[in-house]
Design an enzyme around this catalytic site. Structure first.
Site, mmCIF file in Angstrom:
data_model
loop_
_atom_site.group_PDB
_atom_site.id
_atom_site.type_symbol
_atom_site.label_atom_id
_atom_site.label_comp_id
_atom_site.label_asym_id
_atom_site.label_seq_id
_atom_site.Cartn_x
_atom_site.Cartn_y
_atom_site.Cartn_z
ATOM 1 N N GLU A 1 40.240 21.166 9.078
ATOM 2 C CA GLU A 1 39.406 21.970 9.965
ATOM 3 C C GLU A 1 39.638 21.573 11.429
ATOM 4 O O GLU A 1 39.628 22.426 12.325
ATOM 5 C CB GLU A 1 37.925 21.819 9.571
ATOM 6 C CG GLU A 1 36.929 22.480 10.498
ATOM 7 C CD GLU A 1 37.079 24.005 10.675
ATOM 8 O OE1 GLU A 1 37.838 24.642 9.935
ATOM 9 O OE2 GLU A 1 36.428 24.537 11.590
ATOM 10 N N CYS B 1 37.436 44.983 13.812
ATOM 11 C CA CYS B 1 37.100 46.310 14.323
ATOM 12 C C CYS B 1 35.588 46.507 14.234
ATOM 13 O O CYS B 1 34.968 46.144 13.250
ATOM 14 C CB CYS B 1 37.772 47.438 13.565
ATOM 15 S SG CYS B 1 39.555 47.366 13.577
ATOM 16 N N ASN C 1 37.270 51.792 10.353
ATOM 17 C CA ASN C 1 37.656 50.413 10.033
ATOM 18 C C ASN C 1 38.254 50.428 8.637
ATOM 19 O O ASN C 1 37.701 51.091 7.753
ATOM 20 C CB ASN C 1 36.435 49.488 9.998
ATOM 21 C CG ASN C 1 35.856 49.249 11.363
ATOM 22 O OD1 ASN C 1 36.449 49.624 12.366
ATOM 23 N ND2 ASN C 1 34.691 48.633 11.403
ATOM 24 N N GLY C 2 39.297 49.682 8.424
ATOM 25 C CA GLY C 2 39.891 49.628 7.091
ATOM 26 C C GLY C 2 41.341 50.064 7.143
ATOM 27 O O GLY C 2 41.924 50.204 8.225
ATOM 28 N N ARG D 1 34.442 41.153 16.967
ATOM 29 C CA ARG D 1 35.068 41.594 15.712
ATOM 30 C C ARG D 1 36.518 42.019 15.910
ATOM 31 O O ARG D 1 37.264 42.197 14.941
ATOM 32 C CB ARG D 1 34.289 42.770 15.130
ATOM 33 C CG ARG D 1 32.939 42.375 14.600
ATOM 34 C CD ARG D 1 32.229 43.577 14.076
ATOM 35 N NE ARG D 1 32.844 44.076 12.866
ATOM 36 C CZ ARG D 1 32.421 43.827 11.649
ATOM 37 N NH1 ARG D 1 31.384 43.060 11.473
ATOM 38 N NH2 ARG D 1 33.022 44.324 10.595
ATOM 39 N N GLU E 1 43.641 27.426 16.695
ATOM 40 C CA GLU E 1 42.991 28.728 16.947
ATOM 41 C C GLU E 1 42.729 28.968 18.426
ATOM 42 O O GLU E 1 42.939 30.064 18.924
ATOM 43 C CB GLU E 1 41.607 28.757 16.273
ATOM 44 C CG GLU E 1 41.578 29.166 14.839
ATOM 45 C CD GLU E 1 40.146 29.148 14.301
ATOM 46 O OE1 GLU E 1 39.738 30.151 13.721
ATOM 47 O OE2 GLU E 1 39.430 28.130 14.450
ATOM 48 N N TRP F 1 40.917 45.804 16.194
ATOM 49 C CA TRP F 1 41.823 44.686 15.885
ATOM 50 C C TRP F 1 42.983 45.330 15.145
ATOM 51 O O TRP F 1 42.836 45.798 14.017
ATOM 52 C CB TRP F 1 41.097 43.672 15.014
ATOM 53 C CG TRP F 1 41.874 42.426 14.745
ATOM 54 C CD1 TRP F 1 41.964 41.318 15.537
ATOM 55 C CD2 TRP F 1 42.642 42.124 13.568
ATOM 56 N NE1 TRP F 1 42.746 40.365 14.936
ATOM 57 C CE2 TRP F 1 43.178 40.830 13.726
ATOM 58 C CE3 TRP F 1 42.939 42.834 12.399
ATOM 59 C CZ2 TRP F 1 43.973 40.224 12.781
ATOM 60 C CZ3 TRP F 1 43.745 42.224 11.444
ATOM 61 C CH2 TRP F 1 44.254 40.930 11.642
ATOM 62 N N LYS G 1 40.841 24.234 14.283
ATOM 63 C CA LYS G 1 40.134 24.505 15.550
ATOM 64 C C LYS G 1 41.116 24.419 16.716
ATOM 65 O O LYS G 1 41.106 25.254 17.609
ATOM 66 C CB LYS G 1 38.999 23.497 15.790
ATOM 67 C CG LYS G 1 37.738 23.692 15.018
ATOM 68 C CD LYS G 1 36.875 24.842 15.454
ATOM 69 C CE LYS G 1 37.192 26.124 14.754
ATOM 70 N NZ LYS G 1 36.929 26.298 13.385
ATOM 71 N N HIS H 1 56.274 11.398 3.144
ATOM 72 C CA HIS H 1 57.102 12.270 2.300
ATOM 73 C C HIS H 1 57.626 13.475 3.068
ATOM 74 O O HIS H 1 57.978 14.486 2.455
ATOM 75 C CB HIS H 1 56.305 12.715 1.071
ATOM 76 C CG HIS H 1 55.898 11.581 0.186
ATOM 77 N ND1 HIS H 1 56.801 10.771 -0.456
ATOM 78 C CD2 HIS H 1 54.673 11.082 -0.123
ATOM 79 C CE1 HIS H 1 56.166 9.839 -1.135
ATOM 80 N NE2 HIS H 1 54.863 10.008 -0.951
ATOM 81 N N LYS I 1 36.882 37.759 14.362
ATOM 82 C CA LYS I 1 35.871 36.911 13.726
ATOM 83 C C LYS I 1 35.636 37.295 12.273
ATOM 84 O O LYS I 1 35.481 36.438 11.415
ATOM 85 C CB LYS I 1 34.551 37.048 14.495
ATOM 86 C CG LYS I 1 33.439 36.236 13.888
ATOM 87 C CD LYS I 1 32.864 35.273 14.853
ATOM 88 C CE LYS I 1 32.008 34.244 14.193
ATOM 89 N NZ LYS I 1 32.709 32.986 13.944
HETATM 90 C C1 G6P Z 1 38.312 34.736 10.281
HETATM 91 C C2 G6P Z 1 37.785 33.869 11.400
HETATM 92 C C3 G6P Z 1 37.594 32.436 10.916
HETATM 93 C C4 G6P Z 1 36.717 32.407 9.679
HETATM 94 C C5 G6P Z 1 37.259 33.322 8.581
HETATM 95 C C6 G6P Z 1 36.272 33.495 7.430
HETATM 96 O O1 G6P Z 1 39.625 34.390 9.997
HETATM 97 O O2 G6P Z 1 38.662 33.899 12.513
HETATM 98 O O3 G6P Z 1 36.992 31.657 11.938
HETATM 99 O O4 G6P Z 1 36.623 31.094 9.215
HETATM 100 O O5 G6P Z 1 37.501 34.630 9.104
HETATM 101 O O6 G6P Z 1 35.130 34.156 7.894
HETATM 102 P P1 G6P Z 1 33.759 34.164 7.144
HETATM 103 O O7 G6P Z 1 32.880 35.100 7.933
HETATM 104 O O8 G6P Z 1 34.014 34.675 5.762
HETATM 105 O O9 G6P Z 1 33.225 32.773 7.129
#
Ligand code: G6P
Length: 608
Positions: A478, A2, A99-100, A27, A485, A73, A482, A501, A603
């Site tokens: 990671e 948000c 926000n919150g 955001r 996501e 969001w 990616k 396993h 994000k």
């Molecule tokens: C969200 C984003 C991720 C990110 C994570 C942590 O879930 O979608 O891409 O890795 O937050 O964000 P930060 O700003 O703490 O690295």
């Protein structure tokens, strides 16, 4: 998560709010809205969907010089027009963006007149109705209302009876004041302010501010005046855009040779064969006393932490572990004096990471931050740290900031290693490796067409697996992150040793497996895991830095080989990471996905 933007001044407010929302859209992007004080009336326009839907709905005759905007969001209530912010009271006198999360929303609703009409399913709307029960000074009304709320907020309020005033408040969700020339702004992050001013004031939790075109006043919840100085931020990023590329993500991937140079800049000390990290606020004497390290982060920052743990442990021979930040704080962790805690965050605002930092500090622990966003809440609350200097990262999926985290960890590993067993000669070899990292990343970027072909071949897969052994496992995690996501292909990572396993039951000729094969002592073992997959008919994409005979063996077994330059354990995660970013990017593009704003994600997650 948000975004909030607010403006009061002489300029027409609508274009400023829309520009701010555009810069905050990363955001959260499931609905947007703005409220403007226009001819002493509040005019609100809201729309589910992205900002362009709101823009097409807005009437140009709504003029005014004071207003608030929001990009959402969803937490409480689906993304609909009604649930979009701003929320207003029944008489449409007051508008609020929030926000919150408000935890005691039911109790607050019960305090209102039963005739009070709620138009949304959000928790936030209750704030507008509570505010409307007050007459008189708006700042007092906001303070009295907030004293009833249990939960978190970053808030902006306008009231048609105070047509040039905005009240903002913070508790757990960031709000920043932007100080202009006879105009004042506020936003949930710098991205929305940087075009208008470089003078900012960060509100702290429990603070409320009144903004008018001529200035701002900040008080705490108990009405004590807080004297806050504006700080000057470097505004070189004000015009950050896609750089002519189709997506921010692509730009952020290909920028990495430069961003790694920025992270390393001024930090390689060739004279003493170590890293120079002045922001740690720790002397060699302090570093030598560190007996254990715990790294905390969320999402890609957590995966970077896992890779960082391997780097530090192997060079400095200190036990290091990485944990998801929220898991850590909720298990009532034991905090020890000779343990160094490191929180990792691109945004510096992730709620769970911030909460874990506060929990450790509350119990007396020393916390370092590895952060990208300068002046963010985490950066301000840690005891010391390393800025990544990777520049703004707009695409939701982290790429250059993730690589910045890895690079920062490699510097820290070198520094800690040099306080222990790493010799000056070995230190110099590590420095040479680090200096070569930007060029090695460029070599990976040069094989993009080959990677794009592989992505296109497997784009219709339902599932994909990523496997790696020890240092290769965080790389696999990671890589899978990616892919899932941004392409929405189900992707999971496993330690190569765990394959037999359980996960092997899922391997078929329809499940591509990305096998991470660093040129290390464990290479023969990981090649065996690859054989296990091939024996079950699984297509193998080998990502390797191997050379010579092992490389030939891999080429015979694998369906595809992505060959990257050989490197040590400090730099290989970044080099291989870039190849996996390209694989995910091209999978997503060939499936026509919304690469920069993937579904359901945001994000910066500033709620629990
Ligand atoms: C969200 C984003 C991720 C990110 C994570 C942590 O879930 O979608 O891409 O890795 O937050 O964000 P930060 O700003 O703490 O690295």
């Amino acid at each position: 998560m948000c975004g909030i933007i607010a403006y009061t001044g002489k300029q027409q407010v609508m274009p400023i709010l829309l520009d701010g929302l555009k810069r905050l859209e990363y955001r959260g992007y499931d609905s947007t809205g703005i409220s403007i004080v226009s001819r002493k009336k509040i005019k609100t326009t809201k729309a589910a969907g992205k900002l362009n839907v709101l823009e097409s709905k807005l009437q140009s005759e709504i003029t005014g010089h004071c207003g608030i905007g929001h990009t959402r969001w969803a937490t409480h209530g689906a993304p609909t027009d009604d649930n979009a912010h701003p929320h207003t009271d029944t008489d449409n006198r007051i508008a609020v963006v929030h926000n919150g999360i408000i935890e005691n929303v039911d109790a607050l609703k019960a305090m209102l007149d039963p005739k009070c009409e709620f138009k949304s399913q959000t928790d936030s709307e209750v704030i507008a109705h509570l505010l409307a029960t007050h007459s008189g000074d708006l700042m007092t009304a906001v303070r009295d209302t907030l004293s009833l709320i249990v939960g978190t907020y970053g808030l902006a309020v306008i009231d048609q009876q105070n047509p040039d005033t905005i009240i903002i408040a913070r508790n757990g969700s960031p709000v920043i004041i932007g100080v202009g020339d006879n105009e004042m702004l506020a936003a949930s992050d710098m991205a929305a302010l940087s075009r208008y001013t470089n003078q900012v004031v960060h509100l702290d939790d429990g603070e409320i501010a009144k903004l008018t075109p001529n200035g701002f006043d900040v008080v705490t919840m108990d009405s004590t005046v807080a004297h806050k100085e504006a700080m000057t931020l470097n505004n070189t990023n004000a015009n950050y855009d896609r750089g002519g590329h189709p997506h921010y993500l692509y730009r952020e991937i290909i920028d990495q040779p430069d961003t790694v140079k920025q992270t390393l800049s001024g930090r390689l000390d060739e004279r003493f064969s170590t890293a120079r990290l002045g922001g740690l606020n720790l002397e060699a004497r302090d570093l030598i006393g560190v007996k254990r390290i715990i790294i905390l982060g969320c999402g890609s920052a957590y995966y970077a932490g896992l890779a960082g743990a391997s780097m530090i442990e192997s060079l400095a021979r200190i036990p290091v572990s990485a944990e998801p930040a929220a898991e850590f704080r909720y298990r009532n962790p034991v905090i020890e004096q000779d343990t160094l805690y490191i929180v990792v965050s691109q945004s510096g605002e992730t709620f769970d990471t911030l909460a874990s930092l506060r929990e450790v500090r509350r119990k007396g622990g020393f916390v370092l931050g590895i952060v990208n966003s300068v002046g963010s809440t985490i950066a301000r609350e840690v005891d010391g740290g390393i800025y990544m200097h990777a520049g703004p990262e707009v695409s939701v999926a982290s790429t250059k900031a993730y690589t910045g985290m890895l690079t920062a960890f490699s510097l820290l590993a070198l520094l800690l290693g040099r306080t222990r067993d790493v010799s000056p000669q070995q230190g110099n070899r590590i420095i040479s490796e680090l200096k070569e990292l930007p060029d090695k990343i460029s070599q990976v970027l040069a094989i993009e067409p080959e990677i794009a072909k592989i992505a296109s071949k497997y784009k219709h897969s339902q599932s994909a697996f990523y496997i790696g052994r020890t240092n290769g496992y965080p790389i696999a995690l990671e890589g899978a992150q990616k892919l899932k996501e941004i392409s929405y292909i189900h992707a999971e990572a496993y330690p190569a040793s765990e394959l037999k396993h359980g996960p092997l039951a899922l391997v078929t000729d329809q499940t591509p497996c990305v096998v991470i094969l660093p040129n290390d002592d464990l290479l023969p073992k990981t090649i065996s895991s690859m054989e296990e997959i091939k024996a079950r008919g699984g297509p193998v994409i080998a990502l390797t830095s191997a050379e010579g005979a092992p490389a030939d063996r891999i080429a015979k077994l694998a369906d595809h080989v992505i060959s990257v330059p050989d490197a040590n354990e400090l730099t290989l995660p970044a080099i291989m990471g870039v190849a996996l970013q390209l694989l995910a990017y091209h999978s997503a593009v060939s499936l026509g996905r919304d690469v920069d704003q993937p579904r359901n994600l945001a994000k910066s997650v500033t709620v629990e």
